[in-house]
Design a protein around this motif. Structure first.
Motif, PDB file in Angstrom:
ATOM      1  N   UNK A 130      24.949 -18.608 -47.919  1.00  0.00           N
ATOM      2  CA  UNK A 130      24.944 -18.134 -46.543  1.00  0.00           C
ATOM      3  C   UNK A 130      24.462 -19.243 -45.600  1.00  0.00           C
ATOM      4  N   UNK A 131      23.488 -20.004 -46.083  1.00  0.00           N
ATOM      5  CA  UNK A 131      23.002 -21.107 -45.265  1.00  0.00           C
ATOM      6  C   UNK A 131      24.107 -22.121 -45.010  1.00  0.00           C
TER       7      UNK A 131
ATOM      8  N   UNK B 288      28.316 -24.564 -41.755  1.00  0.00           N
ATOM      9  CA  UNK B 288      29.724 -24.898 -41.571  1.00  0.00           C
ATOM     10  C   UNK B 288      30.234 -24.345 -40.241  1.00  0.00           C
ATOM     11  N   UNK B 289      29.831 -23.134 -39.886  1.00  0.00           N
ATOM     12  CA  UNK B 289      30.230 -22.552 -38.601  1.00  0.00           C
ATOM     13  C   UNK B 289      29.653 -23.365 -37.439  1.00  0.00           C
ATOM     14  N   UNK B 290      28.425 -23.773 -37.606  1.00  0.00           N
ATOM     15  CA  UNK B 290      27.800 -24.574 -36.552  1.00  0.00           C
ATOM     16  C   UNK B 290      28.536 -25.890 -36.368  1.00  0.00           C
TER      17      UNK B 290
ATOM     18  N   UNK C 211      21.110 -33.317 -36.223  1.00  0.00           N
ATOM     19  CA  UNK C 211      19.752 -32.822 -35.941  1.00  0.00           C
ATOM     20  C   UNK C 211      19.726 -31.297 -35.835  1.00  0.00           C
ATOM     21  N   UNK C 212      20.727 -30.715 -35.166  1.00  0.00           N
ATOM     22  CA  UNK C 212      20.775 -29.247 -35.047  1.00  0.00           C
ATOM     23  C   UNK C 212      20.926 -28.599 -36.414  1.00  0.00           C
ATOM     24  N   UNK C 213      21.749 -29.172 -37.257  1.00  0.00           N
ATOM     25  CA  UNK C 213      21.925 -28.638 -38.606  1.00  0.00           C
ATOM     26  C   UNK C 213      20.622 -28.715 -39.400  1.00  0.00           C
ATOM     27  N   UNK C 214      19.950 -29.801 -39.275  1.00  0.00           N
ATOM     28  CA  UNK C 214      18.695 -29.974 -40.022  1.00  0.00           C
ATOM     29  C   UNK C 214      17.654 -28.951 -39.545  1.00  0.00           C
TER      30      UNK C 214
ATOM     31  N   UNK D 272      24.785 -34.617 -42.839  1.00  0.00           N
ATOM     32  CA  UNK D 272      25.800 -35.649 -42.588  1.00  0.00           C
ATOM     33  C   UNK D 272      27.051 -35.407 -43.426  1.00  0.00           C
ATOM     34  N   UNK D 273      26.843 -34.977 -44.665  1.00  0.00           N
ATOM     35  CA  UNK D 273      27.986 -34.682 -45.542  1.00  0.00           C
ATOM     36  C   UNK D 273      28.832 -33.552 -44.954  1.00  0.00           C
ATOM     37  N   UNK D 274      28.193 -32.498 -44.495  1.00  0.00           N
ATOM     38  CA  UNK D 274      28.931 -31.393 -43.880  1.00  0.00           C
ATOM     39  C   UNK D 274      29.720 -31.868 -42.661  1.00  0.00           C
ATOM     40  N   UNK D 275      29.116 -32.695 -41.834  1.00  0.00           N
ATOM     41  CA  UNK D 275      29.824 -33.223 -40.657  1.00  0.00           C
ATOM     42  C   UNK D 275      31.039 -34.046 -41.061  1.00  0.00           C
ATOM     43  N   UNK D 276      30.874 -34.899 -42.050  1.00  0.00           N
ATOM     44  CA  UNK D 276      32.005 -35.738 -42.502  1.00  0.00           C
ATOM     45  C   UNK D 276      33.121 -34.880 -43.105  1.00  0.00           C
ATOM     46  N   UNK D 277      32.730 -33.894 -43.900  1.00  0.00           N
ATOM     47  CA  UNK D 277      33.743 -32.996 -44.493  1.00  0.00           C
ATOM     48  C   UNK D 277      34.517 -32.257 -43.397  1.00  0.00           C
ATOM     49  N   UNK D 278      33.823 -31.800 -42.394  1.00  0.00           N
ATOM     50  CA  UNK D 278      34.476 -31.096 -41.285  1.00  0.00           C
ATOM     51  C   UNK D 278      35.424 -32.025 -40.538  1.00  0.00           C
TER      52      UNK D 278
END
Length: 143
Positions: free
Chosen positions: A99-100, A105-107, A115-118, A129-135
């Motif tokens: 869920x996190x 991912x939605x964010x 920073x917001x994700x952290x 950073x990995x999530x951002x790159x994947x997106x």
């Protein structure tokens, strides 16, 4: 001359009556033949209508059976869909980390930065950073 006329008058009247009777009989025969031909045509039309009615009834029965089968299939699929939705809900409840990551991912889709994700999702910097790159990779493939 009057006596001759009176002698022939019954014969003339008889011939006229016979001629009239013959004409009426012939007219009646022609009318009967016309009625018989109309009756035969009506019987043929009725026979064709019955055949069409039987054909339509068969087609209706086939459509009805198909509709009933389709209704049963839709009910089965609805039941399966409900079952899958329940399982998906159970899996989501069992995996709090998932869920996190879903939230993160939605964010990212909405434009959040590292920073917001952290801060919001308690993710380490490397994971954010990995999530951002994947997106970003996912969005570039869509284009």
């Amino acid at each position: 001359m009057l006596t001759v006329l009176l002698q022939w008058l019954p014969l003339i009247v008889s011939l006229l009556a016979i001629l009239f009777a013959w004409f009426m009989i012939r007219r009646e025969r022609l009318a009967r033949q016309a009625l018989e031909s109309k009756f035969a045509a009506t019987e043929l039309v009725l026979k064709n209508a019955r055949q069409q009615s039987e054909s339509m009834q068969k087609q209706f029965q086939e459509l009805r059976a198909g509709t009933m089968g389709m209704g049963q299939k839709l009910a089965e699929m609805d039941h399966q869909l409900e079952s899958l939705a329940e399982r998906q809900g159970e899996l989501a409840m069992q995996d709090p980390d998932g869920r996190l990551y879903s939230r993160a991912s939605k964010m990212v889709e909405l434009g959040a930065d590292v920073n917001e994700l952290m801060e919001e999702c308690d993710l380490p910097k490397a994971e954010a950073e990995l999530l951002l790159r994947l997106q970003q990779m996912h969005q570039s493939r869509r284009r």
